[in-house]
Write an enzyme that holds these catalytic residues in place. Structure first.
Site, PDB file in Angstrom:
ATOM      1  N   ILE A  99       0.828  -1.198   0.000  1.00  0.00           N
ATOM      2  CA  ILE A  99       0.000   0.000   0.000  1.00  0.00           C
ATOM      3  C   ILE A  99       0.863   1.249   0.000  1.00  0.00           C
ATOM      4  O   ILE A  99       1.829   1.341   0.768  1.00  0.00           O
ATOM      5  CB  ILE A  99      -0.901   0.017   1.263  1.00  0.00           C
ATOM      6  CG1 ILE A  99      -1.730  -1.272   1.342  1.00  0.00           C
ATOM      7  CG2 ILE A  99      -1.780   1.263   1.292  1.00  0.00           C
ATOM      8  CD1 ILE A  99      -2.266  -1.575   2.716  1.00  0.00           C
ATOM      9  N   CYS A 100       0.500   2.195  -0.838  1.00  0.00           N
ATOM     10  CA  CYS A 100       1.146   3.503  -0.826  1.00  0.00           C
ATOM     11  C   CYS A 100       0.209   4.462  -0.095  1.00  0.00           C
ATOM     12  O   CYS A 100      -0.779   4.939  -0.655  1.00  0.00           O
ATOM     13  CB  CYS A 100       1.416   3.980  -2.250  1.00  0.00           C
ATOM     14  SG  CYS A 100       2.271   5.562  -2.307  1.00  0.00           S
ATOM     15  N   LEU A 101       0.493   4.693   1.168  1.00  0.00           N
ATOM     16  CA  LEU A 101      -0.306   5.585   2.005  1.00  0.00           C
ATOM     17  C   LEU A 101       0.649   6.264   2.977  1.00  0.00           C
ATOM     18  O   LEU A 101       1.368   5.587   3.723  1.00  0.00           O
ATOM     19  CB  LEU A 101      -1.380   4.793   2.766  1.00  0.00           C
ATOM     20  CG  LEU A 101      -2.323   5.588   3.660  1.00  0.00           C
ATOM     21  CD1 LEU A 101      -3.177   6.566   2.847  1.00  0.00           C
ATOM     22  CD2 LEU A 101      -3.221   4.658   4.462  1.00  0.00           C
TER      23      LEU A 101
END
Length: 140
Positions: free
Chosen positions: A74-76
């Site tokens: 996840i890119c968060l």
């Protein structure tokens, strides 16, 4: 403990077999998004320095999304450089649930999904539902 005892709609998480450093979470796709009504499993692996360092969170249910790659990474920002000890499992789950309906296309892990989100919402939704429909019961 507060997450396990609360009734926050659409999110839940519990330790795996009493292991407080490894949890399984679930989120339900938010209404009025391509993910509406779909349920996703996630894994949480907490470092020994938690809450001062973020957990490693992965989507275990395959998902088609601009900010999630095919390995579930996840890119968060709050799971990376914007992490703060004030965040907890519930705030991470709610942020991920929000991300499903509001991707950050400026920082995609899946460029094709980011492009389709903007250019062809019908095809995007077809790919989301097709990917979810092909899952086995174990993946759901």
């Amino acid at each position: 403990m507060s997450l396990m005892m609360s009734s926050t709609p659409g999110v839940s998480a519990f330790p795996n077999d009493g292991d407080l450093l490894n949890w399984t979470g679930t989120i339900v796709g938010p209404d009025a998004t391509p993910y509406e009504g779909l349920t996703f499993k996630l894994s949480f692996n907490f470092p020994t320095t938690y809450p001062y360092a973020p957990p490693t969170v992965l989507f275990k249910t395959p998902i088609y999304h601009p900010n999630i790659d095919f390995s579930g990474r996840i890119c968060l920002d709050i799971l990376k450089d914007k992490w703060s000890a004030i965040y907890n499992v519930q705030s991470v789950l709610l942020s991920l649930q929000s991300l499903l309906g509001e991707p950050n296309n400026a920082s995609p892990l899946n460029g094709q999904a980011a492009e389709l989100w903007d250019k062809d919402p019908v095809e995007y939704k077809r790919l989301v539902l097709g990917r979810h429909r092909d899952l086995t019961d174990d993946e759901l």
